[in-house]
Design an enzyme around this catalytic site. Structure first.
Site, PDB file in Angstrom:
ATOM      1  N   GLY A   1       0.790  -1.213   0.000  1.00  0.00           N
ATOM      2  CA  GLY A   1       0.000   0.000   0.000  1.00  0.00           C
ATOM      3  C   GLY A   1       0.828   1.272   0.000  1.00  0.00           C
ATOM      4  O   GLY A   1       2.000   1.289  -0.370  1.00  0.00           O
ATOM      5  N   CYS A   2       0.194   2.363   0.461  1.00  0.00           N
ATOM      6  CA  CYS A   2       0.793   3.691   0.341  1.00  0.00           C
ATOM      7  C   CYS A   2       2.049   3.868   1.180  1.00  0.00           C
ATOM      8  O   CYS A   2       2.856   4.743   0.902  1.00  0.00           O
ATOM      9  CB  CYS A   2      -0.231   4.762   0.722  1.00  0.00           C
ATOM     10  SG  CYS A   2      -1.676   4.828  -0.366  1.00  0.00           S
ATOM     11  N   ASN A   3       2.228   3.076   2.228  1.00  0.00           N
ATOM     12  CA  ASN A   3       3.427   3.177   3.049  1.00  0.00           C
ATOM     13  C   ASN A   3       4.613   2.428   2.453  1.00  0.00           C
ATOM     14  O   ASN A   3       5.742   2.559   2.928  1.00  0.00           O
ATOM     15  CB  ASN A   3       3.171   2.650   4.461  1.00  0.00           C
ATOM     16  CG  ASN A   3       2.578   1.243   4.457  1.00  0.00           C
ATOM     17  OD1 ASN A   3       1.369   1.103   4.285  1.00  0.00           O
ATOM     18  ND2 ASN A   3       3.390   0.218   4.639  1.00  0.00           N
ATOM     19  N   ALA A   4       4.401   1.662   1.395  1.00  0.00           N
ATOM     20  CA  ALA A   4       5.404   0.713   0.918  1.00  0.00           C
ATOM     21  C   ALA A   4       6.673   1.367   0.395  1.00  0.00           C
ATOM     22  O   ALA A   4       7.738   0.750   0.400  1.00  0.00           O
ATOM     23  CB  ALA A   4       4.809  -0.177  -0.174  1.00  0.00           C
TER      24      ALA A   4
ATOM     25  N   MET B   1       2.108   6.625   5.197  1.00  0.00           N
ATOM     26  CA  MET B   1       1.149   5.852   5.983  1.00  0.00           C
ATOM     27  C   MET B   1       0.281   5.029   5.048  1.00  0.00           C
ATOM     28  O   MET B   1       0.015   5.435   3.922  1.00  0.00           O
ATOM     29  CB  MET B   1       0.299   6.755   6.882  1.00  0.00           C
ATOM     30  CG  MET B   1      -0.488   7.821   6.170  1.00  0.00           C
ATOM     31  SD  MET B   1       0.449   9.241   5.549  1.00  0.00           S
ATOM     32  CE  MET B   1       1.024   9.980   7.057  1.00  0.00           C
TER      33      MET B   1
END
Length: 389
Positions: free
Chosen positions: A160-163, A376
């Site tokens: 996801g966006c934290n990756a 995050m």
């Protein structure tokens, strides 16, 4: 290092010898950055009109998102101008096509800025959440871009966006373990290939937010004879901003109580994956931001007031505001984050690198400046990194 010595009475015991001097590892530094988007850009109002969305609640979500435009690859339309349904198979094919195109362009731009050729890449890490490929994106790019077949590679899928920061942590570690070799991290997110269109508020929130984009950075750790300070020490002001920032540390925080707040579910009616965002997740993330940031800074003996540059994931207006309030930041501190959201929407894992690129273009970095990177995403997770120019 030990040696065996003879004790009185004939017994033997190990004796400690002075260890041989060791060169400490030089921190990895960012030596190039590049971004890419898809061709077509649409305003939020244009998207509402194209999709013939009339529900005032949905229109309000789009128009009050703090997003002006997004790059998207829309489905084909029929003779009456209605967008055709795309199957999951078609969406996966779209993801492959867009991720390869954007990814290659972002990597080339990144390498050109660093004066590096594709054949010089020794390690390639590819991040994506908007589609699944086997073989992974890294193998396809190595083949298509003329990267050497001996290049080490890894694919980070589904985080996801934290990756982007998860992968940056691992890529920096590889770089430090292989001084003088070039490591490249690519985040390629074809958000046009991960959507569901229906009449629910759940999909309206997601469809109002995400855009297509890719971002790449190149890392390099200096050989031991040119190494900087020892682990735990900050580089001196002699590490000029032109050399690129050094990655000094990482800190992460998993909010296990919110593990299902951002997730993919299978939609039986639409026969495709559907992304879910809990409406309360911005406030949950904001409430935990202080804990992880203060831990990151405390490890280097720093305070928030020592940070000159904040590069936060452009997750959405509410999450940016929640982070800003909880960390005591100003709107100016997050100008690049909000600017990326305004012009591109949420670009998932690569958003923070678009902000980093804008910071460099601004030309206000000074040698010795401290920066914090923050993302995050699903888990729910907050990832952070500490850098110094």
């Amino acid at each position: 290092m030990t040696a065996t010595i003879l004790r009185p009475g004939g017994s033997t015991a190990p004796a400690l010898l002075e260890p041989e001097p060791k060169h400490h590892a030089s921190p990895s530094r960012i030596i190039g950055v590049g971004t890419a988007v898809t061709d077509a850009s649409y305003s939020q109002r244009t998207l509402l009109d194209l999709f013939r969305i009339t529900d005032p609640r949905v229109r309000s979500i789009f128009l009050n998102s703090a997003i002006e435009r997004r790059h998207l690859t829309l489905p084909p339309r029929d003779s009456e101008g209605v967008f055709r349904h795309e199957s999951q198979k078609e969406l996966l094919a779209k993801h492959k096509r867009l991720a390869l195109d954007m990814g290659a362009r972002a990597v080339r731009t990144c390498l050109a800025g660093a004066g590096i050729e594709p054949a010089d890449i020794d390690y390639l890490c590819c991040v994506t959440t908007t589609g699944f490929l086997t073989p992974g994106l890294s193998a396809l790019l190595i083949r298509d871009m003329g990267i050497g077949p001996g290049c080490s590679r890894v694919d980070v899928v589904g985080m996801g966006c934290n990756a982007g920061l998860n992968a940056l942590n691992g890529t920096a570690a590889w770089s430090m373990a292989h001084p003088g070799q070039v490591a490249v991290l690519l985040c390629a997110e074809a958000c046009s290939a991960a959507y569901v269109m229906d009449a629910t508020m759940r999909t309206a929130v997601v469809n109002s937010l995400f855009g297509d984009g890719a971002a790449a950075i190149a890392l390099l750790a200096d050989p031991p004879d040119t190494a900087g300070p020892a682990p735990g020490e900050l580089p001196g002001d002699s590490a000029g901003s032109s050399a690129g920032p050094r990655l000094l540390g990482f800190a992460s925080h998993l909010i296990s109580d919110a593990i299902g707040a951002m997730r993919y579910d299978w939609d039986d009616d639409q026969h495709k994956f559907s992304f879910y965002l809990d409406p309360d997740i911005p406030y949950v993330v904001g409430a935990h931001a202080e804990r992880v940031v203060d831990r990151l800074l405390h490890g280097a003996g720093l305070r928030r007031s020592d940070v000159a540059h904040w590069l936060v994931h452009s997750g959405g207006k509410k999450v940016i505001d929640a982070v800003r309030v909880n960390l005591g930041l100003t709107r100016h501190d997050l100008r690049h984050t909000t600017g990326v959201l305004r012009d591109y929407g949420n670009l998932s894992s690569g958003s923070f690198l678009f902000s980093y690129e804008r910071l460099l273009q601004e030309g206000r970095i000074r040698a010795g400046d401290i920066g914090v990177l923050m993302t995050m995403g699903p888990g729910s997770t907050i990832e952070t990194a500490l850098v110094q120019w």
